[in-house]
Design an enzyme around this catalytic site. Structure first.
Site, PDB file in Angstrom:
ATOM      1  N   HIS A 173     -37.444   7.051  -4.949  1.00  0.00           N
ATOM      2  CA  HIS A 173     -36.791   8.196  -4.305  1.00  0.00           C
ATOM      3  C   HIS A 173     -37.763   9.083  -3.538  1.00  0.00           C
ATOM      4  CE1 HIS A 173     -33.300   7.769  -7.428  1.00  0.00           C
ATOM      5  NE2 HIS A 173     -33.285   6.837  -6.499  1.00  0.00           N
ATOM      6  N   TYR A 228     -37.862  22.459  -2.021  1.00  0.00           N
ATOM      7  CA  TYR A 228     -38.910  21.502  -2.387  1.00  0.00           C
ATOM      8  C   TYR A 228     -40.271  22.164  -2.539  1.00  0.00           C
ATOM      9  CZ  TYR A 228     -35.425  17.915  -1.911  1.00  0.00           C
ATOM     10  OH  TYR A 228     -34.284  17.159  -2.100  1.00  0.00           O
TER      11      TYR A 228
END
Length: 230
Positions: A105, A54
């Site tokens: 999300h 990420y």
């Protein structure tokens, strides 16, 4: 009263800004099995790998800009009450100027505590092992992983159920629960589906218009029509 426009957006909108859509034909996310980098189990097994995955996404996000589709949706707010419900975790809708965006999300530029879900922080740089919340718990990406609840889903259902117009952009309509939102639109709501490879046909929904175009082409075209009252 302005008409209410609900917009559902998926990876196809951000792809044209240069953001990778993550999942390839084999179900891998840039060489990683989905469950390695997008599940609580994967994070438990190898948190360093997940954080770096990420971190790379976050770094990439700083390098890209909103495209014509993002900008056109922001422009639509001139005449309509627009809410965007997105499956994307980037902030390109906000950077383009859209003022009401619901992230189903999660958000790449936020992190949250692994010990207290209510602790959510803005986060623009790399997230590392040892970065802790105020209560001493490790921070994690503020992303909805596989197997986790979608906390914004109820809000998204409520928004969709009050739509006057529904626009679906750059999503296969195969990812649930997001794909089920279309069923909550009031009967008779005009639905516009914009995708270069539409996964729906004209018979799938009533009042459906399919624009088989990329988002950066189809969205500005539709927005011009709506702003001109067509």
């Amino acid at each position: 009263m302005k008409k209410k426009v609900t917009v559902l957006t998926g990876a196809g909108v951000s792809a044209e800004s240069g953001i990778n859509t993550f999942r390839d034909a084999g179900g891998l996310w840039e060489g990683h099995d989905v469950m390695e980098v997008a599940s609580p189990q994967g994070f438990y097994r190898n948190p360093g790998l997940v954080l770096e995955f990420y971190n790379q996404r976050r770094r990439q996000l700083h390098q890209v800009r909103p495209n014509k589709a993002h900008l056109a949706l922001a422009e639509l707010e001139r005449e309509y009450d627009v809410t965007i419900i997105t499956q994307n975790v980037d902030d390109l809708h906000e950077r383009a100027g859209s003022t009401k965006v619901v992230h189903l999300h999660g958000e790449l530029l936020k992190v949250r505590s692994t010990g207290d879900d209510s602790i959510v922080l803005e986060w623009k740089n790399d997230l590392k092992l040892g970065d802790l919340c105020e209560k001493g718990h490790q921070l994690r990406p503020h992303i909805v992983w596989f197997g986790e609840e979608v906390p914004m889903l109820e809000k998204a259902v409520q928004i969709t159920s009050t739509s006057d117009i529904l626009i679906i952009i750059g999503t296969s309509m195969q990812v649930y629960p997001a794909a089920g939102l279309v069923n909550y639109a009031p009967s008779g709501t005009p639905i516009y589906f914009i995708d270069p490879r539409p996964s729906v046909s004209g018979n799938d929904f009533n009042d459906l218009t399919i624009l088989p175009q990329k988002a950066a082409e189809g969205v500005p075209e539709l927005v011009r029509k709506l702003l001109n009252g067509q």
